[in-house]
Design a protein around this motif. Structure first.
Motif, PDB file in Angstrom:
ATOM      1  N   ALA A  35       0.937  -1.122   0.055  1.00 48.12           N
ATOM      2  CA  ALA A  35       0.109  -0.011   0.003  1.00 48.12           C
ATOM      3  C   ALA A  35       0.886   1.275  -0.031  1.00 48.12           C
ATOM      4  O   ALA A  35       0.572   2.211  -0.446  1.00 48.12           O
ATOM      5  N   ARG A  36       1.906   1.266   0.671  1.00 48.78           N
ATOM      6  CA  ARG A  36       2.930   2.377   0.744  1.00 48.78           C
ATOM      7  C   ARG A  36       3.440   2.675  -0.501  1.00 48.78           C
ATOM      8  O   ARG A  36       3.677   3.581  -1.003  1.00 48.78           O
ATOM      9  N   GLN A  38       2.325   1.688  -3.404  1.00 50.14           N
ATOM     10  CA  GLN A  38       1.066   2.204  -4.320  1.00 50.14           C
ATOM     11  C   GLN A  38       1.015   3.783  -4.180  1.00 50.14           C
ATOM     12  O   GLN A  38       0.550   4.532  -5.020  1.00 50.14           O
ATOM     13  N   SER A  39       1.016   4.090  -2.746  1.00 43.65           N
ATOM     14  CA  SER A  39       0.546   5.650  -2.428  1.00 43.65           C
ATOM     15  C   SER A  39       1.752   6.217  -3.042  1.00 43.65           C
ATOM     16  O   SER A  39       1.748   7.737  -3.346  1.00 43.65           O
ATOM     17  N   PHE A  42       1.020   7.995  -6.345  1.00 41.99           N
ATOM     18  CA  PHE A  42       0.156   8.816  -5.894  1.00 41.99           C
ATOM     19  C   PHE A  42      -1.426   8.311  -6.403  1.00 41.99           C
ATOM     20  O   PHE A  42      -1.997   9.049  -6.795  1.00 41.99           O
ATOM     21  N   LEU A  43      -1.379   7.046  -5.958  1.00 43.02           N
ATOM     22  CA  LEU A  43      -2.818   6.403  -6.104  1.00 43.02           C
ATOM     23  C   LEU A  43      -3.470   6.839  -4.597  1.00 43.02           C
ATOM     24  O   LEU A  43      -2.823   7.048  -3.546  1.00 43.02           O
ATOM     25  N   GLN A  44      -4.590   7.110  -5.022  1.00 37.97           N
ATOM     26  CA  GLN A  44      -5.541   7.622  -3.752  1.00 37.97           C
ATOM     27  C   GLN A  44      -5.860   6.565  -2.971  1.00 37.97           C
ATOM     28  O   GLN A  44      -5.747   5.377  -3.297  1.00 37.97           O
ATOM     29  N   ALA A  45      -6.004   6.772  -1.818  1.00 36.61           N
ATOM     30  CA  ALA A  45      -6.523   5.659  -0.729  1.00 36.61           C
ATOM     31  C   ALA A  45      -7.794   4.965  -1.420  1.00 36.61           C
ATOM     32  O   ALA A  45      -7.993   3.895  -1.019  1.00 36.61           O
ATOM     33  N   THR A  47      -8.441   4.403  -4.253  1.00 32.53           N
ATOM     34  CA  THR A  47      -8.099   3.142  -5.098  1.00 32.53           C
ATOM     35  C   THR A  47      -7.129   2.164  -4.577  1.00 32.53           C
ATOM     36  O   THR A  47      -7.679   0.904  -4.889  1.00 32.53           O
ATOM     37  N   ILE A  48      -6.309   2.247  -3.857  1.00 32.38           N
ATOM     38  CA  ILE A  48      -5.631   1.328  -3.148  1.00 32.38           C
ATOM     39  C   ILE A  48      -6.627   0.308  -2.310  1.00 32.38           C
ATOM     40  O   ILE A  48      -6.245  -0.826  -2.293  1.00 32.38           O
ATOM     41  N   GLN A  49      -7.506   0.853  -1.354  1.00 33.08           N
ATOM     42  CA  GLN A  49      -8.265   0.032  -0.407  1.00 33.08           C
ATOM     43  C   GLN A  49      -8.879  -1.121  -1.212  1.00 33.08           C
ATOM     44  O   GLN A  49      -8.948  -2.246  -0.786  1.00 33.08           O
TER      45      GLN A  49
END
Length: 370
Positions: A35-36, A38-39, A42-45, A47-49
């Motif tokens: 998740a870090r 992907q963050s 600059f992917l938004q939360a 999108t990641i969740q």
């Protein structure tokens, strides 16, 4: 001093700490590290969740931890999803495979040291799950549901007639909901008139309706600024301005009635949203979708039609009105013309008109089309 890569073991797992239950702790750290990473792209939360939920779903299906996964587990997962009461589409299966593949690639990347950690703690290493031999090939340009299509002009009219009839029926029955039914009808008409997506429509504010100097007769409805257009992964929302075309000028009266007569009765105070709720909130994409489903059912239209079909209809009808392909592409915010072409489903009548015009240009007025 060398900076640690986002998602590395050292950032996800505290060094020199003895884990009482190492398997779930390491598995959680892996997902947290990914998740870090992907963050950092600059992917938004938001999108990641969903990606993390898919990984958790896969882990629960297999009953195994990521370093124990094997290709057979991935294959069984996809087969299971294809054989359920609601089988997934081909494109969905590929997207799931891609997410799992990206996560495994992250684990196998030596820069993050997960391979060494798994070998040291469990005597196993992560391995490739989906490869060329067991994953869905991307062999065609469009894999969406073939039942999704543009609405005909008669179907669009039937949909709007059903949406207009609902407020009168609710009022006649003495029930609450007349104002929201009027809002739903106006929202559906506006979505068709500007060809916007569900989420784009939800996030439109009053200030996004603007005059256009080339069409002053349309007033504030001359153009709509879409500030939250569909974005690519890792990029901000795409902005565009949609111009109101003369064939859709009927929406001027629709918006004027909504903005100046109906919307104030919901007491929106200073809320900026164009489409507001009775509780002074922003109408959600889900609520917009439900408004379409209700109107579709009342109109007796095909249940396979969904809200996005109004966007298909907009593209198709603009083409039939004679607007150039590039103009249509800019209106709907597509990066590639091929995407716009996929949405198009012109009628036989339109194609016959094109053929007739071509024959007249080539053969003059004496041709006879059999």
């Amino acid at each position: 001093m060398v900076a640690e890569a986002p998602g590395s073991v050292r950032l996800a797992l505290a060094p020199n700490v003895v884990l009482l239950d190492p398997e779930p702790a390491v598995s959680s750290a892996m997902k947290e590290g990914w998740a870090r990473q992907q963050s950092a792209r600059f992917l938004q939360a938001s999108t990641i969740q969903p990606l993390l939920r898919l990984l958790q779903r896969f882990e629960e299906f297999t009953g195994l931890y990521p370093w124990q996964w094997a290709p057979a587990d991935g294959e069984a997962f996809i087969v299971h999803l294809r054989s359920g009461p609601k089988p997934i589409q081909l494109s969905t299966a590929r997207s799931y495979e891609v997410v799992i593949e990206l996560f495994v690639e992250y684990l196998l990347d030596r820069r993050y040291e997960w391979v060494e950690t798994c070998q040291e703690r469990f005597g196993l290493s992560p391995q490739v799950i989906f490869h060329e031999g067991n994953s869905v090939l991307h062999s065609v340009e469009y894999e969406g549901d073939p039942r999704r299509r543009p609405l005909t002009y008669d179907e669009v009219q039937a949909l709007f007639d059903a949406a207009d009839a609902r407020p009168r029926r609710i009022h006649g029955q003495g029930r609450k909901g007349t104002l929201t039914a009027l809002r739903d009808a106006a929202a559906l008409k506006t979505i068709y008139a500007y060809g916007t997506r569900r989420t784009e429509s939800s996030k439109v504010d009053l200030v996004d309706l603007r005059r256009h100097r080339k069409a002053p007769q349309f007033g504030q409805a001359g153009s709509m600024t879409v500030r939250y257009g569909k974005s690519s992964k890792g990029t901000p929302p795409k902005r565009r301005t949609v111009l109101l075309v003369p064939e859709m000028d009927w929406v001027v009266d629709v918006l004027d009635e909504w903005v100046h007569e109906i919307r104030p009765r919901l007491s929106p105070d200073r809320h900026p949203a164009l489409w507001v709720t009775e509780r002074v909130g922003r109408m959600s994409p889900r609520s917009i979708n439900e408004a379409f489903v209700t109107a579709r059912q009342d109109a007796g239209l095909d249940e396979d039609l969904d809200l996005h079909c109004l966007r298909h209809s907009y593209i198709t009808h603009l083409t039939e009105f004679g607007y150039p392909a590039r103009f249509v592409q800019e209106q709907v915010g597509h990066t590639h013309a091929s995407t716009t072409a996929i949405y198009m489903g012109v009628s036989d009548e339109y194609r016959n008109q094109l053929l007739e015009a071509s024959l007249r240009r080539r053969l003059g007025d004496d041709w006879d089309l059999k």
